[in-house]
Design an enzyme around this catalytic site. Structure first.
Site, PDB file in Angstrom:
ATOM      1  N   HIS A 103       0.834  -1.201   0.000  1.00 42.44           N
ATOM      2  CA  HIS A 103       0.000   0.000   0.000  1.00 42.44           C
ATOM      3  C   HIS A 103       0.865   1.244   0.000  1.00 42.44           C
ATOM      4  O   HIS A 103       1.973   1.246   0.553  1.00 42.44           O
ATOM      5  CB  HIS A 103      -1.005  -0.003   1.161  1.00 42.44           C
ATOM      6  CG  HIS A 103      -0.424  -0.023   2.540  1.00 42.44           C
ATOM      7  ND1 HIS A 103       0.002   1.114   3.182  1.00 42.44           N
ATOM      8  CD2 HIS A 103      -0.207  -1.043   3.415  1.00 42.44           C
ATOM      9  CE1 HIS A 103       0.436   0.799   4.400  1.00 42.44           C
ATOM     10  NE2 HIS A 103       0.336  -0.506   4.568  1.00 42.44           N
ATOM     11  N   ASP A 105      -0.269   4.388   1.008  1.00 41.49           N
ATOM     12  CA  ASP A 105      -0.603   5.387   2.028  1.00 41.49           C
ATOM     13  C   ASP A 105       0.080   5.066   3.359  1.00 41.49           C
ATOM     14  O   ASP A 105       0.510   3.929   3.591  1.00 41.49           O
ATOM     15  CB  ASP A 105      -2.131   5.491   2.221  1.00 41.49           C
ATOM     16  CG  ASP A 105      -2.776   4.172   2.654  1.00 41.49           C
ATOM     17  OD1 ASP A 105      -2.300   3.105   2.248  1.00 41.49           O
ATOM     18  OD2 ASP A 105      -3.766   4.218   3.425  1.00 41.49           O
ATOM     19  N   GLU A 170      -5.056   1.441   2.391  1.00 42.72           N
ATOM     20  CA  GLU A 170      -4.997   0.315   3.342  1.00 42.72           C
ATOM     21  C   GLU A 170      -5.212   0.808   4.765  1.00 42.72           C
ATOM     22  O   GLU A 170      -5.886   0.164   5.564  1.00 42.72           O
ATOM     23  CB  GLU A 170      -3.644  -0.402   3.249  1.00 42.72           C
ATOM     24  CG  GLU A 170      -3.594  -1.743   3.988  1.00 42.72           C
ATOM     25  CD  GLU A 170      -3.267  -1.652   5.480  1.00 42.72           C
ATOM     26  OE1 GLU A 170      -3.512  -2.634   6.190  1.00 42.72           O
ATOM     27  OE2 GLU A 170      -2.774  -0.601   5.941  1.00 42.72           O
ATOM     28  N   GLU A 171      -4.634   1.974   5.055  1.00 40.21           N
ATOM     29  CA  GLU A 171      -4.667   2.464   6.433  1.00 40.21           C
ATOM     30  C   GLU A 171      -6.054   2.931   6.871  1.00 40.21           C
ATOM     31  O   GLU A 171      -6.278   3.200   8.047  1.00 40.21           O
ATOM     32  CB  GLU A 171      -3.636   3.592   6.626  1.00 40.21           C
ATOM     33  CG  GLU A 171      -2.177   3.152   6.429  1.00 40.21           C
ATOM     34  CD  GLU A 171      -1.687   2.161   7.486  1.00 40.21           C
ATOM     35  OE1 GLU A 171      -2.468   1.768   8.370  1.00 40.21           O
ATOM     36  OE2 GLU A 171      -0.510   1.770   7.419  1.00 40.21           O
ATOM     37  N   HIS A 408       3.138   2.909  12.991  1.00 37.33           N
ATOM     38  CA  HIS A 408       2.182   3.881  13.524  1.00 37.33           C
ATOM     39  C   HIS A 408       2.729   4.610  14.763  1.00 37.33           C
ATOM     40  O   HIS A 408       2.010   5.327  15.434  1.00 37.33           O
ATOM     41  CB  HIS A 408       0.825   3.227  13.875  1.00 37.33           C
ATOM     42  CG  HIS A 408       0.169   2.545  12.719  1.00 37.33           C
ATOM     43  ND1 HIS A 408      -1.186   2.313  12.660  1.00 37.33           N
ATOM     44  CD2 HIS A 408       0.662   2.049  11.559  1.00 37.33           C
ATOM     45  CE1 HIS A 408      -1.485   1.694  11.525  1.00 37.33           C
ATOM     46  NE2 HIS A 408      -0.372   1.521  10.853  1.00 37.33           N
TER      47      HIS A 408
HETATM   48 ZN   LIG Z   1       0.717  -1.394   6.433  1.00 37.49          ZN
END
Ligand SMILES: [Zn+2]
Length: 446
Positions: A103, A105, A170-171, A408
């Site tokens: 992904h 993003d 995805e996020e 994250h």
């Molecule tokens: Zn990821």
């Protein structure tokens, strides 16, 4: 020398260095410095949710595809959210293909809590590259491309076609990206045999690989009861009823956590339940009315079920113990993802001899002098679930060993030596997968 001319001089020196480093990169695209600088460029593109610059990322990926002579095109399942699909055609188009997914993003960050700017891709004296997305998962997207660059330079030609998908969103759940892609006719035409997607970093020397993931059930339980004076003791007050439920949820949580603490089960193998919201009280200008027991109360829980769990029995537990009608309780799911694929089987990728892709992965990692830990169930969610839902094998794998997990988190980084090592691992995997001419999976035998 005044401030401005000092800066002009600095600027021209910087430009000179930039010029030199760009020409160096052009001279040898396989040098470590040019590989790392391409990674930095991808990291510096602002694809931060909720306003990712997807077209900028797409342009960059397409420029890489051109430099590698890969076929490319973009698809927008949702307007403004391009998915870039690259193809390295195999010599035998009849064989099912390999899909390498990543992904584009990344999640937001708290700028002032970082040692280095989160979109700067600064490399410190230890070789650590700091950026949002350095672990999750711009590293993987670029490593796929760099592995192909090396394979092409070595003269390798794939038998099976290799596709790379760079997907948006995805996020925020993947609904505008991988979910629509996996369900599309476009995807069916690719005739995919195996999908690789993201995994997690490992603090030890063993890489981690994932063959399934837990399904989120976002549960809200609600209690109602007669309101009453704050001084009065009576049965069936809303908050009293809710607290009985919360006690029951906490007992279950502790029983699962005990299995984890005792080492009897891994993180992805237990049902996790965490309270994420609590709503009650009658508002007043200064806060809440203090002499009134409210007539409504609710609590929200993030529940995660491994594909090996028994969803029917958990649902019974919710109805009978956590939100029983006998206590005037109700419940609803804000989200409830099935642990089964669309054929009604638990969404797990086989990790035994029935799945040749698993054995090939193990062998390819070993051949690249990497070590693989025991396969695990991913504790949270990734786009891999959309491919498993189609009945396809999908393995979550991000080759980052000796690396703290900072997905994250503040100060997400990846060491450049580890990044370069990961490229060699993918080189080995892609070579093995794209050359494999045996049976595709156990389903061929059905
Ligand atoms: Zn990821």
């Amino acid at each position: 020398m005044n401030f401005i001319s000092h800066h002009l001089l600095l600027l021209s020196i910087t430009t000179l260095f930039l010029f030199l480093s760009i020409s160096a990169a052009e001279e040898d695209p396989l040098s470590s410095s040019s590989i790392v600088s391409r990674f930095q460029r991808y990291l510096q593109i602002n694809t931060v949710q909720p306003n990712p610059q997807y077209y900028e990322a797409a342009d960059f990926i397409i420029s890489q595809a051109k430099s590698l002579s890969l076929e490319y095109h973009t698809v927008e399942f949702v307007v403004g959210k391009p998915l870039v699909l690259l193809k390295w055609p195999g010599s035998n188009p009849n064989l099912p293909s390999i899909l390498l997914n990543s992904h584009t993003d990344v999640v937001p960050f708290e700028h002032h809590k970082w040692t280095h700017p989160p979109l700067g891709a600064h490399i410190d004296s230890h070789g650590n590259i700091y950026a949002r997305g350095s672990q999750d998962m711009k590293c993987v997207g670029m490593q796929y491309l760099e592995a192909i660059r090396r394979l092409k330079a070595s003269g390798f030609e794939p038998v099976r076609s290799v596709y790379l998908s760079f997907v948006p969103d995805e996020e925020i759940g993947g609904h505008g990206g991988a979910e629509k892609f996996a369900e599309s006719d476009e995807f069916k035409k690719l005739n995919v045999a195996i999908v690789l997607d993201e995994g997690l970093p490992s603090p030890s020397e063993n890489y981690r690989a994932f063959y399934g993931e837990r399904s989120p059930w976002w549960l809200v339980i609600k209690a109602v009861g007669a309101p009453g004076h704050g001084a009065k003791l009576y049965d069936n007050a809303a908050l009293e009823n809710l607290f009985k439920s919360i006690e029951s949820v906490r007992r279950f949580r502790a029983s699962q956590f005990d299995l984890l603490k005792a080492g009897l089960k891994a993180e992805g193998e237990v049902v996790s339940v965490n309270m994420v919201s609590l709503k009650a009280g009658t508002p007043s200008p200064t806060g809440f009315v203090m002499n009134l027991q409210p007539s409504e109360a609710e609590a929200g829980f993030d529940v995660r079920l491994p594909p090996t769990a028994d969803p029917e029995s958990l649902e019974r537990r919710i109805a009978e113990e956590w939100a029983p009608v006998s206590r005037n309780m109700t419940f609803e799911f804000k989200q409830k993802e099935s642990i089964y694929d669309k054929f009604g089987k638990p969404a797990l990728t086989a990790i035994d001899s029935s799945n040749p892709w698993w054995n090939l992965l193990e062998e390819a990692v070993r051949n690249a002098n990497g070590k693989l830990g025991n396969p695990e169930i991913f504790p949270a969610s990734t786009d891999a679930r959309y491919f498993r839902n189609q009945g396809l094998p999908a393995i979550g794998f991000s080759p980052m060993a000796n690396t703290p997990s900072l997905l994250h988190d503040h100060n997400e980084f990846l060491n450049q030596a580890e990044y370069l090592k990961g490229i060699e691992v993918y080189e080995s995997i892609i070579k093995s997968y794209a050359s494999y001419v045996g049976r595709d999976n156990f389903k061929d035998e059905l």
